[in-house]
Design an enzyme around this catalytic site. Structure first.
Site, PDB file in Angstrom:
ATOM      1  N   ASN A   1       0.861  -1.184   0.000  1.00  0.00           N
ATOM      2  CA  ASN A   1       0.000   0.000   0.000  1.00  0.00           C
ATOM      3  C   ASN A   1       0.895   1.229   0.000  1.00  0.00           C
ATOM      4  OD1 ASN A   1      -1.847   2.006   0.430  1.00  0.00           O
ATOM      5  ND2 ASN A   1      -2.353   1.399   2.550  1.00  0.00           N
ATOM      6  N   TRP A   2       1.049   1.810  -1.192  1.00  0.00           N
ATOM      7  CA  TRP A   2       1.968   2.955  -1.315  1.00  0.00           C
ATOM      8  C   TRP A   2       1.395   4.242  -0.737  1.00  0.00           C
ATOM      9  CZ3 TRP A   2       3.908   2.562  -7.124  1.00  0.00           C
ATOM     10  CH2 TRP A   2       4.721   1.422  -7.251  1.00  0.00           C
ATOM     11  N   LYS A   3       0.095   4.261  -0.470  1.00  0.00           N
ATOM     12  CA  LYS A   3      -0.561   5.497   0.008  1.00  0.00           C
ATOM     13  C   LYS A   3      -0.258   6.631  -0.992  1.00  0.00           C
ATOM     14  CE  LYS A   3      -0.316   3.538   4.569  1.00  0.00           C
ATOM     15  NZ  LYS A   3      -0.231   3.710   6.011  1.00  0.00           N
TER      16      LYS A   3
ATOM     17  N   HIS B   1      -9.757   1.452   4.762  1.00  0.00           N
ATOM     18  CA  HIS B   1      -8.475   1.668   5.446  1.00  0.00           C
ATOM     19  C   HIS B   1      -8.683   2.675   6.575  1.00  0.00           C
ATOM     20  CE1 HIS B   1      -4.379   2.908   6.273  1.00  0.00           C
ATOM     21  NE2 HIS B   1      -3.996   1.783   5.696  1.00  0.00           N
TER      22      HIS B   1
ATOM     23  N   GLU C   1      -7.011   5.102   7.524  1.00  0.00           N
ATOM     24  CA  GLU C   1      -6.783   6.507   7.137  1.00  0.00           C
ATOM     25  C   GLU C   1      -8.012   7.075   6.429  1.00  0.00           C
ATOM     26  OE1 GLU C   1      -3.022   5.870   5.186  1.00  0.00           O
ATOM     27  OE2 GLU C   1      -2.131   5.452   7.151  1.00  0.00           O
TER      28      GLU C   1
ATOM     29  N   GLU D   1      -5.632  -4.402  10.850  1.00  0.00           N
ATOM     30  CA  GLU D   1      -4.606  -3.362  10.997  1.00  0.00           C
ATOM     31  C   GLU D   1      -4.916  -2.525  12.226  1.00  0.00           C
ATOM     32  OE1 GLU D   1      -2.610  -2.450   6.964  1.00  0.00           O
ATOM     33  OE2 GLU D   1      -4.338  -1.144   7.177  1.00  0.00           O
TER      34      GLU D   1
ATOM     35  N   GLY E   1       2.157   2.900  10.689  1.00  0.00           N
ATOM     36  CA  GLY E   1       3.113   3.986  10.488  1.00  0.00           C
ATOM     37  C   GLY E   1       3.792   4.452  11.764  1.00  0.00           C
TER      38      GLY E   1
ATOM     39  N   SER F   1       3.156  -1.472  10.480  1.00  0.00           N
ATOM     40  CA  SER F   1       4.598  -1.492  10.731  1.00  0.00           C
ATOM     41  C   SER F   1       5.259  -2.836  10.433  1.00  0.00           C
ATOM     42  CB  SER F   1       4.913  -1.025  12.159  1.00  0.00           C
ATOM     43  OG  SER F   1       4.500   0.331  12.334  1.00  0.00           O
TER      44      SER F   1
ATOM     45  N   GLY G   1       4.767   1.675   4.801  1.00  0.00           N
ATOM     46  CA  GLY G   1       6.085   2.306   4.723  1.00  0.00           C
ATOM     47  C   GLY G   1       7.183   1.427   4.132  1.00  0.00           C
TER      48      GLY G   1
END
Ligand code: PGA
Length: 258
Positions: free
Chosen positions: A11-13, A102, A104, A174, A180, A220, A242
């Protein structure tokens, strides 16, 4: 029961423009040419919308054994929704997996359980596979409410669905406090919650759903902890943020423990 295919998803965001994305695919493809994707594993990249087409073409033209994923979609197929991208559009780009719910999106963009359910409907309507994200916040974990929270999110998105549909859904556990932050859930915690997720899905769709649903861990993940996390019986893969931004590190995670 056949072993479920392990999914390792990047997941590159909001990272990597299309030029950086192309360079990344070339580097990952070169690494995979040497050793290949381990048997029983599948790899997926989730670039931002603007890089999807470039990544799709690069993967297809070089025959790279990596699936294409998206990070989100709109719940309607088309209409006056400025700035939005539909599941239908993603399906036309050969997208296979779409992340929905997600944390976020839930926290920073205010997406509630109802909207997440409608997005999941849209992904299924276009024959793609949703990666449904669930997970508790730190305060909920500290109050001993983690399992309850995760169960509520699962029920809101999955209740009332056909067992055969549930069997092909992917759930990513998650914990919000691990995303993160460099603070990973222990492998034991990841396994415990993955087992709990499977039990809830079994309650909704019986043995077919229980045996088919894939449960990923995310939060993470690094090349250093990936093998231990993947060793959990009920952990069928990883959703990596990340550490997926660098092709060498992501490749190490793809191969971890194989
Ligand atoms: P992280 O993100 O690996 O950077 O913690 C995971 C995710 O948000 O899917």
């Amino acid at each position: 029961m056949a072993r479920r295919t392990v999914l390792v998803s990047a997941n590159w965001k909001m990272h990597h423009n299309h030029l950086e994305a192309l360079r990344y695919v070339q580097q990952l493809a070169a690494l995979l040419r040497v050793e290949g994707v381990p048997a029983g594993r599948e790899v997926c990249l989730h670039p931002p919308f603007t890089s999807l087409r470039s990544v799709q073409v690069a993967l297809e033209s070089d025959g790279v054994p990596v699936s294409l994923g998206a990070q989100d979609c709109h719940e309607e197929d088309r209409g006056a929704f400025t700035g939005a991208v539909s599941a239908e559009m993603l399906a036309r780009l050969a997208v296979r997996y779409v992340i929905v719910g997600h944390s976020e999106r839930r926290i920073l963009f205010g997406e509630g359980d109802d909207l997440v359910r409608r997005k999941l409907d849209a992904v299924l309507r276009h024959a793609m596979t949703p990666i449904l994200c669930v997970g508790e916040r730190l305060a909920e974990r500290e109050a001993g409410e983690a399992e309850e929270r995760v169960e509520a999110q699962l029920r809101a998105a999955l209740d009332g669905r056909d067992p055969a549909v549930l069997a092909r859904v992917v759930v990513a556990y998650e914990p919000v406090w691990a995303i993160g932050t460099g603070r990973t859930a222990t492998a034991a915690d990841a396994q415990t919650m993955a087992k709990q997720v499977r039990a809830v899905v079994e309650g909704l769709g019986g043995a077919t759903a229980r045996d088919g649903v894939r449960v990923l861990y995310g939060g993470s993940v690094t090349p250093e902890n990936a093998a231990e996390l993947l060793a959990g019986r009920d952990v069928d893969g990883l959703l990596v943020g990340g550490a997926s931004l660098d092709p060498t590190r992501f490749h190490a995670i793809v191969r971890a423990g194989s």
